[in-house]
Design a protein around this motif. Structure first.
Motif, mmCIF file in Angstrom:
data_model
loop_
_atom_site.group_PDB
_atom_site.id
_atom_site.type_symbol
_atom_site.label_atom_id
_atom_site.label_comp_id
_atom_site.label_asym_id
_atom_site.label_seq_id
_atom_site.Cartn_x
_atom_site.Cartn_y
_atom_site.Cartn_z
ATOM 1 N N SER A 1 7.329 -9.032 4.823
ATOM 2 C CA SER A 1 5.997 -8.496 5.049
ATOM 3 C C SER A 1 5.735 -7.271 4.184
ATOM 4 C CB SER A 1 5.843 -8.154 6.536
ATOM 5 O OG SER A 1 4.676 -7.439 6.772
ATOM 6 N N ASP A 2 6.695 -6.383 4.149
ATOM 7 C CA ASP A 2 6.560 -5.157 3.381
ATOM 8 C C ASP A 2 6.475 -5.446 1.887
ATOM 9 O OD1 ASP A 2 6.468 -2.235 3.870
ATOM 10 O OD2 ASP A 2 8.148 -2.258 2.448
ATOM 11 N N GLN A 3 7.295 -6.375 1.413
ATOM 12 C CA GLN A 3 7.268 -6.724 -0.010
ATOM 13 C C GLN A 3 5.965 -7.438 -0.392
ATOM 14 O OE1 GLN A 3 9.323 -5.735 -2.539
ATOM 15 N NE2 GLN A 3 9.886 -4.416 -0.838
ATOM 16 N N LEU A 4 5.452 -8.258 0.507
ATOM 17 C CA LEU A 4 4.169 -8.912 0.246
ATOM 18 C C LEU A 4 3.075 -7.863 0.104
ATOM 19 C CD1 LEU A 4 2.417 -11.471 0.024
ATOM 20 C CD2 LEU A 4 2.223 -11.423 2.520
ATOM 21 N N VAL B 1 -2.920 -4.061 0.555
ATOM 22 C CA VAL B 1 -3.129 -4.045 1.985
ATOM 23 C C VAL B 1 -2.230 -3.020 2.645
ATOM 24 C CG1 VAL B 1 -3.831 -6.469 2.119
ATOM 25 C CG2 VAL B 1 -1.455 -5.906 2.393
ATOM 26 N N SER B 2 -2.505 -2.733 3.928
ATOM 27 C CA SER B 2 -1.711 -1.768 4.666
ATOM 28 C C SER B 2 -0.339 -2.337 5.030
ATOM 29 C CB SER B 2 -2.445 -1.367 5.944
ATOM 30 O OG SER B 2 -1.599 -0.652 6.806
ATOM 31 N N SER B 3 0.706 -1.691 4.538
ATOM 32 C CA SER B 3 2.067 -2.102 4.907
ATOM 33 C C SER B 3 2.330 -1.824 6.378
ATOM 34 C CB SER B 3 3.095 -1.344 4.067
ATOM 35 O OG SER B 3 2.916 -1.627 2.717
ATOM 36 N N HIS B 4 1.797 -0.709 6.880
ATOM 37 C CA HIS B 4 1.970 -0.394 8.295
ATOM 38 C C HIS B 4 1.410 -1.530 9.162
ATOM 39 C CE1 HIS B 4 2.579 3.760 6.915
ATOM 40 N NE2 HIS B 4 3.019 4.059 8.123
ATOM 41 N N ALA C 1 3.598 -4.178 11.455
ATOM 42 C CA ALA C 1 3.374 -4.132 12.910
ATOM 43 C C ALA C 1 2.894 -5.482 13.427
ATOM 44 C CB ALA C 1 2.378 -3.028 13.256
ATOM 45 N N PHE C 2 1.930 -6.082 12.748
ATOM 46 C CA PHE C 2 1.428 -7.387 13.199
ATOM 47 C C PHE C 2 2.461 -8.494 13.002
ATOM 48 C CE2 PHE C 2 -2.877 -5.464 12.956
ATOM 49 C CZ PHE C 2 -3.243 -5.720 14.269
ATOM 50 N N ALA C 3 3.229 -8.428 11.938
ATOM 51 C CA ALA C 3 4.275 -9.439 11.729
ATOM 52 C C ALA C 3 5.281 -9.401 12.876
ATOM 53 C CB ALA C 3 4.972 -9.213 10.388
ATOM 54 N N VAL D 1 -6.531 -3.508 6.796
ATOM 55 C CA VAL D 1 -5.745 -3.786 7.998
ATOM 56 C C VAL D 1 -6.058 -5.163 8.586
ATOM 57 C CG1 VAL D 1 -5.407 -1.358 8.533
ATOM 58 C CG2 VAL D 1 -7.313 -2.576 9.578
ATOM 59 N N LEU D 2 -7.217 -5.725 8.260
ATOM 60 C CA LEU D 2 -7.548 -7.067 8.768
ATOM 61 C C LEU D 2 -6.845 -8.167 7.975
ATOM 62 C CD1 LEU D 2 -11.348 -6.627 9.556
ATOM 63 C CD2 LEU D 2 -9.441 -6.772 11.178
ATOM 64 N N VAL D 3 -6.758 -8.023 6.683
ATOM 65 C CA VAL D 3 -6.085 -9.027 5.857
ATOM 66 C C VAL D 3 -4.608 -9.157 6.237
ATOM 67 C CG1 VAL D 3 -5.389 -9.629 3.494
ATOM 68 C CG2 VAL D 3 -7.754 -8.975 3.981
ATOM 69 N N PRO D 4 -3.856 -8.053 6.411
ATOM 70 C CA PRO D 4 -2.461 -8.233 6.819
ATOM 71 C C PRO D 4 -2.312 -8.839 8.209
ATOM 72 C CG PRO D 4 -2.970 -5.899 6.586
ATOM 73 C CD PRO D 4 -4.140 -6.663 6.082
ATOM 74 N N LEU D 5 -3.303 -8.625 9.076
ATOM 75 C CA LEU D 5 -3.273 -9.294 10.374
ATOM 76 C C LEU D 5 -3.237 -10.808 10.154
ATOM 77 C CD1 LEU D 5 -5.335 -8.471 13.493
ATOM 78 C CD2 LEU D 5 -5.283 -10.790 12.641
ATOM 79 N N LEU D 6 -4.079 -11.289 9.255
ATOM 80 C CA LEU D 6 -4.122 -12.732 8.965
ATOM 81 C C LEU D 6 -2.891 -13.198 8.194
ATOM 82 C CD1 LEU D 6 -7.902 -13.015 8.019
ATOM 83 C CD2 LEU D 6 -6.806 -13.652 10.187
ATOM 84 N N LEU D 7 -2.431 -12.401 7.234
ATOM 85 C CA LEU D 7 -1.257 -12.787 6.441
ATOM 86 C C LEU D 7 0.024 -12.787 7.266
ATOM 87 C CD1 LEU D 7 -1.871 -10.886 3.085
ATOM 88 C CD2 LEU D 7 -2.154 -13.330 3.533
ATOM 89 N N SER D 8 0.064 -11.950 8.291
ATOM 90 C CA SER D 8 1.280 -11.872 9.103
ATOM 91 C C SER D 8 1.459 -13.096 9.994
ATOM 92 C CB SER D 8 1.283 -10.599 9.946
ATOM 93 O OG SER D 8 0.269 -10.640 10.917
ATOM 94 N N LEU D 9 0.393 -13.792 10.304
ATOM 95 C CA LEU D 9 0.506 -14.983 11.161
ATOM 96 C C LEU D 9 1.410 -16.055 10.561
ATOM 97 C CD1 LEU D 9 -3.094 -15.196 12.596
ATOM 98 C CD2 LEU D 9 -0.987 -15.121 13.939
ATOM 99 N N PRO D 10 1.165 -16.521 9.334
ATOM 100 C CA PRO D 10 2.083 -17.544 8.793
ATOM 101 C C PRO D 10 3.497 -17.011 8.548
ATOM 102 C CG PRO D 10 0.410 -16.979 7.161
ATOM 103 C CD PRO D 10 0.032 -16.294 8.436
#
Length: 172
Positions: free
Chosen positions: A43-46, A84-87, A91-93, A135-144
């Motif tokens: 997640s952090d590297q993405l 995107v926000s790494s935080h 967190a969402f991942a 912060v919304l994009v990483p919410l979506l990216l963390s799902l998969p």
């Protein structure tokens, strides 16, 4: 919001989470917990290794037209780029991974981790270091990412910790 955004603030919560996971999952926690590290690394590297250098969007705190209008706490501005926000991604991942893997054993955990991840994401907006899309994009990216890691967990557990038939099932 300053404290909500600091990673060290959450160390006692992470320690408590590890204890809860260890007690709830027993030997399977030896698979569950290392996969958390793999997930956070991915997640952090993405976020920081791929998307920020590719998109190159300035944070609001570094945007010449906005920076003077923001009230920055402790002068904190973050790095140059914010999408995107790494935080938020991390967190969402974590929240989604444990939602997918622990929802049957610890159904209450989602009610703790999802608001926590939302608080972390909101704190980044409040501090003026991210836009809402950051912060919304990483919410979506963390799902998969979280779902894929939960599938790795399920496969590893099925292989290394198979459910053995009970004695009564063998006798019949």
């Amino acid at each position: 919001m300053w404290w909500a955004s600091q990673r060290v603030t959450w160390v006692p919560s992470y320690a408590a989470l590890l204890v809860v996971l260890g007690r709830s999952f027993g030997r399977r926690a030896w698979v569950l917990v290392p996969l958390i590290a793999v997930l956070i690394l991915a997640s952090d590297q993405l976020a920081s290794g791929l998307l920020k250098p590719w998109v190159l969007r300035l944070r609001p705190s570094h945007e010449p037209g906005l920076a003077s209008q923001l009230h920055l706490l402790h002068g904190y501005r973050g790095g140059l780029y914010g999408f995107v926000s790494s935080h938020a991604a991390n967190a969402f991942a974590l929240a989604f991974y444990l939602l997918f893997t622990a929802r049957h054993r610890l159904p209450w955990l989602a009610w703790v981790l999802l608001p926590w991840a939302t608080l972390v994401a909101y704190s980044r907006l409040y501090l003026g270091v991210h836009y809402p899309s950051d912060v919304l994009v990483p919410l979506l990216l963390s799902l998969p990412l979280a779902y894929g890691t939960s599938r790795l967990y399920a496969g590893a557990v099925a292989r290394w910790f198979p459910i053995l038939p009970t004695r009564s099932a063998v006798e019949t």
